[in-house]
Structures are given as C-alpha cells and as structure tokens.
Scaffold this motif. Structure first.
Motif, PDB file in Angstrom:
ATOM      1  N   ASN A  80       0.829  -1.203   0.000  1.00  0.00           N
ATOM      2  CA  ASN A  80       0.000   0.000   0.000  1.00  0.00           C
ATOM      3  C   ASN A  80       0.862   1.251   0.000  1.00  0.00           C
ATOM      4  OD1 ASN A  80      -2.149   1.938   1.263  1.00  0.00           O
ATOM      5  ND2 ASN A  80      -3.171   0.082   0.581  1.00  0.00           N
ATOM      6  N   THR A  81       1.900   1.224   0.780  1.00  0.00           N
ATOM      7  CA  THR A  81       2.811   2.374   0.846  1.00  0.00           C
ATOM      8  C   THR A  81       3.521   2.543  -0.491  1.00  0.00           C
ATOM      9  OG1 THR A  81       3.156   1.810   3.151  1.00  0.00           O
ATOM     10  CG2 THR A  81       4.692   3.407   2.218  1.00  0.00           C
ATOM     11  N   ARG A 134       4.782   9.186  -0.429  1.00  0.00           N
ATOM     12  CA  ARG A 134       4.417   7.924   0.203  1.00  0.00           C
ATOM     13  C   ARG A 134       4.910   7.802   1.645  1.00  0.00           C
ATOM     14  NH1 ARG A 134       8.271   5.090  -3.819  1.00  0.00           N
ATOM     15  NH2 ARG A 134       6.431   5.102  -5.144  1.00  0.00           N
ATOM     16  N   SER A 177      -1.930   3.750   5.389  1.00  0.00           N
ATOM     17  CA  SER A 177      -1.553   2.390   4.980  1.00  0.00           C
ATOM     18  C   SER A 177      -1.639   1.420   6.151  1.00  0.00           C
ATOM     19  CB  SER A 177      -0.121   2.376   4.435  1.00  0.00           C
ATOM     20  OG  SER A 177      -0.050   3.140   3.280  1.00  0.00           O
ATOM     21  N   SER A 235      -4.289  -1.674   6.327  1.00  0.00           N
ATOM     22  CA  SER A 235      -3.751  -3.043   6.364  1.00  0.00           C
ATOM     23  C   SER A 235      -4.289  -3.790   7.584  1.00  0.00           C
ATOM     24  CB  SER A 235      -2.225  -3.038   6.341  1.00  0.00           C
ATOM     25  OG  SER A 235      -1.734  -2.324   7.419  1.00  0.00           O
ATOM     26  N   ARG A 271      -4.352   1.886  -5.490  1.00  0.00           N
ATOM     27  CA  ARG A 271      -3.439   1.797  -4.350  1.00  0.00           C
ATOM     28  C   ARG A 271      -4.057   0.951  -3.240  1.00  0.00           C
ATOM     29  NH1 ARG A 271      -2.446   6.456   0.127  1.00  0.00           N
ATOM     30  NH2 ARG A 271      -1.346   5.055   1.520  1.00  0.00           N
TER      31      ARG A 271
END
Lengths: 163, 501
Positions: free
Chosen positions: A114-115, A122, A131, A135, B390
């Motif tokens: 995700n990052t 980011r 993120s 997660s 994403r």
C-alpha cells in the motif's frame, strides 16, 4: 546519458515469435526427457501433445524469420522498475508466509504494498498512517471471515509453532 | 402438474423463501471469492441443512448452487479473475467492458443471462428429465474425447492474432494438464519431486495466476494507473433496463447458450467451464459482428453466463433420475438427498414428489432472485472498480494468495499461482495469450481419459478408429470440430470478399 542508454535498452523490439518458439521447444524437450519411463497408457497422450507442440513450435520458429512479431516488454525504465519492485514485494511475502504465518506476514505485505503504490509523498505521516490502518482492517477482516466464519485453514507460521 | 404447483407453493412459504434468499446471497458470495466454489459452499452448509426439514434444506442448497453460478461472474467482469473455472469465458468480454467504464453493463448482463440459462434448463428438468438422462448415458469415452477436442477448437476463435500461436499455447495447457497421476494406468508424471503435484495443477490456481496477476503487474504496478479501470464507473438504474432489453432482443443467443449449457450439463462430468466456452465460441461464430467479441460486448458475457448457469440444473437431470451426479456440486446435493433418506430415481418423483419439486422450483425461483440481486447489486459491485488501485490492488493480490491457498491448504499452490502470473505477464507481452493455455489445462483431462479409454475399448472391439469415429454422437462432434476450426478462415474470406466488392 546513463538513463538514456537504459531507456533505449528497455525499448528494444524483441522477436516475440523467436522467444516463443524456442521456449516451447525447450519445454517440449524437457517433458520428452522426463516422460520416457512411463507406461504406454500413461505416455500416449503426452506423446501426441508433444508431437503437436514440436510441429507448431517449428512453424512459429520459421515465421520468426519470415514475418516476425516484434514486441516491446516495457515502455520505460520506470515501468520496468515498478514491475520488478512489485514482484519483489510479492515474492518476499510468499517467502515469509510459511515462516511468519498468515497474520504477521500479511500485515507487513499489505502495509508495504500500500505504501509502495502511494504517490510521491508515500513516506508522509498521513500516508503511512493510512496504509497502516487499512492493512490492519483488511487483513483482520479477512482473517475472521476466512479463518473463523468459513473455517478455511490459513497458513500457519513455523516460527510460532512453539516446538 | 399438482406436484409442480405444490412445490412452487412450498418455496413461497415465508421461512423457505427466506432460506432461499439467504442461499442465493451466500452462493453469490461463495462464487465471487476466488478460491471458494459452489461445491465448497454446498459442502459447508449441508450439515446445517440436516437439522432443517428436507424441503427447507434442499431449497437453501438450490439457492447456493444457483447463486454461485452467477457470483463467479463478478470478479471475472471486475478484475479479470473468474470466481470459479466456469466463468473463464466471462472474462473475455467482461473485463474489456470494465476497462471501457461499463462494468455495470457486464454485471447486469451476467445476472440476466444466468437467470435465463437457469430458467431454460429448469424447464427442461421439469418436462424432459427422464429421456434426456437416458440419452446422457450414450456418452462414452469417444464422445468425451471428441467433446474435449471440440472444446479445444475454440482456440481458433480465441486467437484472432495468430492461430498457430493459439494452438501452440493450447498444447502448453495440455502438457500442464498431464501433471500428476495419469487417469488410466496411474503413472505419476511431471511432478518433479513434489508429492503435492500428484493431484495435478488446481484449475483455479492457474486461472488466478494467468488472468489476475498479469493484469495487476502490467497496469496497476507497471503503469501506475490510479484506478483499476481506464474510466470510472457511474452506475445508473437505467443501465439495468437497457441491458435487459438489449438481451431480450437477442432470443437466439440466449436460447442457444442456455441449450448448450443444459446439454453439456447432463453429460456427467463435463462441467460449466466447457459449457461456457463452447457457448462463447458458438456466439462468436453465428454473430453477424464477430469482431465485437473480446473487445467488450454484453453478448459475450451473456453467452458464457447463460451456459454455465444452465449447466447447474442440467447436471441435476442425471442426478435426480439416475443417481449420476453431472458435476461436483451435484455430487454434494446427492449427499444431501441421501442424508434425508431420499434415493434418486423414480421414487424421487413419486414418494418424495413434494420435496423434489420444491427443490426444482427453488432452482427456478432462485434464477429470478439472481436477476434481482445481481441487477440491483451491480450498483454496488460495479463501484468496487472505482476504489483507487493503491487500495484495491493489494487487496486483490492478497485475495489471490488466500484463494490459491484455500483450495487445498497448500503453499505450493500459491507458488504455482505466482509462477503462472509471471509466465502470464511475459506471454502477454509476447502476444502469446494465456487463454488457450488455460483452455488446454481444462480440457486436457477429458481428452486424455477419452483417448486412452477409447484406445483400450477400440482394441478390444477390433478397430480403434471405427470405435472412435463411427458413432453417431462422435460424428456430430467431429463435424462440429471441423466447422469450428475452419469457420474463422471462411469468415475471414467472406469479410475480405465483401470488402473488395
């Protein structure tokens, strides 16, 4: 200068037919060599398929010299690097999954991926927090749905066996 | 007739209808998650239905079965990953529709076509089950062999770029299908020392690897697309009506696809994956605009979904009349019938007529529920694709890993999925498309078993060739295979002639 060279190398148009025909011919050879000790009933189908494969590989091989299909693998160096990085993250996840188990490795994979897919900021605090949060939510939800609700066994880590 | 009406009334008893609704919903969930199949859903829920009345239990199972046959289309349309192998042909046009921002069109088409397929097959099940079941017994090894060969000829339609490369990819799939224990003789082949491979390569693992991972690697990771689809999807209520009306105007396509699914369904063991591909192939062949297929048309989605959903009631024809399950889920339903003390055969339609017809009617009503849930659900499902890549891509990869593992609780399957994903990515770049590989993998076991059994039986009868060729069904299948291979040449010649005129 170096970047330009890499860019040029990435954009080389490869002979797709040549690569395809050689790859399938090699596959046919490998299969042929490891199936010679089978019984007649076990090998008959494989033999027929190998004959077809060899003939078709040869046709594509000839086509590779007469009317080749040229292909470009990656449009840019950035695209190539992205694919390599993404594949590496997935590869690391698969390597660690049987050792670390489902939950720890999935939290890390999901967070890392995700990052990585975030924009240029980011590593900003906001992105990292986002993120981490997503997660935890997604992986935990899947853990409960698959593992507890549906009773699907999930990979267990050998590091945490306790033996 | 009374039994049929009574069965219908039983379905509409509020508690039974609730069970049916729940069953359809759960079936859609099971079908839509790669790695979970209709068989798994049914098997998981059979023990719960044991405590219910036979009618209620079987009604719920009917809902799961029908729901799962539609559910597998959702990931096929949205993320190019068939929920079950039966939806492989749905990806051919479903995903291109999504890429054009028309995911909702694909989903509604799948729901409506699934219902149509299911309705037609149920009609056949109600009216003509016994004679059709007897006909299904005429399918011997040569017929299965030729059915498999006919399925392989679909490659001719799939590989519009280069037919030779398409067939070459098909042979790669056939070789992959030979991994594991030989169906006749029991030789262990091509396992390279991995005992887990003795059971062969799991289909869904190959599907996830070849279809899902390359797409993510290429567009989301490689090109860094912000969203999974080029155009965002804006679901509209009007789309539901538009798609349904458009498909109603194509009765031949819907009927042909449903008939193919029903016929292949009652041939024991043939399954929905063959049904959907044969139907797709016929849709391409007989359409006046075959060039639209593969680029995103609801006709392609409808052809595949009508057939694989028709296969479900079709597979119940030999089950209910002869006790021969036509598909793995039908085998689980057989188990459920036995649990309730019901034995397939004449008894089922006499002593247990009430329950049996309630079950058949539940399949019929579930088909309508699928249209309802699927069409209105498309409003929600289609929006999944608008989630930024994403967030969506890691979730999809995560599900592919889980799905690959869940099938056999085996980490090797996850590795196979990964390797196939990389191979699929490279072969896509080489214009060596993986769809024929998967086709070969699916049809390989049929072709091999049919071939070897026919050879043995043919030797015993004096001539292998006459045993394999000179049988009525075989001859029809051979003719259809030849037609299927040469049709693209004919269509091409016709198109060129038309152009020159």
């Amino acid at each position: 200068m170096k970047d330009n060279l890499a860019e040029k190398r990435t954009k080389v148009r490869l002979n797709g037919d040549l690569i395809t025909s050689i790859s399938t011919a090699v596959l046919a050879l490998i299969v042929f060599s490891v199936t010679r000790d089978l019984s007649r009933l076990g090998v008959v189908f494989v033999n027929y398929v190998l004959v077809m494969m060899a003939v078709l590989s040869l046709v594509v091989f000839i086509k590779a010299f007469i009317k080749p299909e040229r292909v470009i693998f990656f449009e840019s160096v950035i695209e190539r690097n992205n694919v390599l990085a993404g594949t590496s993250i997935l590869l690391l996840y698969l390597i660690f999954l049987p050792f670390a188990g489902f939950l720890p490795s999935s939290y890390i994979f999901y967070f890392a991926f995700n990052t990585y897919l975030a924009d240029e900021h980011r590593f900003s605090k906001r992105n990292l927090f986002q993120s981490m949060l997503i997660s935890i939510i997604v992986v935990t939800a899947f853990y409960f749905i698959f593992g507890n609700l549906l009773g699907v066994p999930l990979p267990e880590g050998s590091w945490f066996d306790g033996e | 007739m009374d039994a049929i009406l009574h069965g219908l009334l039983t379905v509409f008893i509020p508690t039974n209808f609730l069970f049916l609704f729940l069953g359809v919903f759960m079936g859609i969930v099971f079908g839509s998650l790669p790695g979970l199949t209709a068989t798994m859903g049914l098997a998981l829920l059979v023990p719960f239905t044991f405590t219910m009345s036979p009618a209620a239990g079987l009604i719920m199972l009917a809902g799961i079965y029908v729901g799962a046959m539609y559910g597998d289309a959702i990931p096929a349309v949205l993320i190019n990953t068939p929920g079950t192998p039966a939806a492989i042909a749905t990806t051919f046009d479903g995903f291109p529709l999504t890429q054009k921002g028309m995911a909702q069109h694909g989903l509604v088409a799948a729901a409506f076509a699934s219902s149509c397929g299911s309705l037609v097959a149920n009609g056949v099940l109600i009216t003509a089950a016994p004679p059709l079941a007897a006909f299904s017994l005429k399918f011997g090894p040569p017929e299965y062999f030729w059915l498999g060969v006919f399925g392989l000829t679909i490659i001719a339609s799939l590989s519009s770029g280069s037919m030779v490369k398409g067939f070459l990819a098909g042979t790669v799939g056939l070789i992959l299908s030979a991994v594991g224990m030989a169906p006749i003789g029991g030789d262990v082949r091509l396992t390279f020392g991995f005992p887990e491979l003795q059971a062969g390569i799991e289909l869904i693992v190959a599907l996830i690897g070849f279809f899902c991972l390359p797409e993510i690697l290429s567009s989301v990771i490689g090109k860094r697309r912000a969203a999974y689809s080029d155009k965002p999807v804006t679901p509209k209520l009007a789309v539901i009506g538009e798609v349904i009306v458009s498909l109603i105007k194509k009765p031949v396509l819907m009927l042909r696809s449903s008939a193919i699914g029903t016929i292949i369904g009652f041939a024991p063991g043939a399954g929905g994956n063959i049904a959907s591909m044969v139907s797709y192939n016929e849709a391409v062949r007989w359409d006046p605009n075959p060039e639209e297929y593969g680029k995103g048309t609801i006709k392609g989605v409808a052809a595949s979904e009508a057939a694989n959903s028709a296969m479900a009631p079709g597979s119940l024809i030999p089950l209910l009349t002869l006790g021969i399950p036509g598909s793995p889920p039908a085998a689980v339903i057989l188990g459920a019938l036995m649990l309730h003390g019901m034995r397939p055969g004449v008894e089922l339609f006499t002593s247990y007529a009430e329950v049996t017809y309630a079950f058949i009617m539940a399949l019929l009503v579930a088909a309508f529920l699928v249209t309802f849930i699927g069409s209105f659900g498309s409003y929600v499902f289609a929006q999944i694709i608008n989630i930024p890549s994403r967030f969506l891509a890691p979730g999809i990869i995560f599900m592919t890993v889980l799905g690959s593992f869940a099938i056999r609780n085996n980490i090797l399957d996850v590795w196979i999925m990964f390797v196939f994903g990389i191979v699929g990515f490279i072969s896509n770049k080489l214009k060596f498309h993986p769809a024929p590989i998967v086709l070969g993998l699916i049809l390989g076991p049929f072709v091999e078993e049919g071939l070897v059994k026919s050879m043995l039986a043919g030797q015993a009868s004096g001539s292998i060739i006459s045993y394999m060729v000179l049988r009525p069904i075989s001859m029809v299948l051979i003719a259809m295979s030849l037609l299927s291979v040469f049709w693209p040449f004919y269509a091409d010649w016709k198109a060129k002639r038309k152009k020159s005129q």
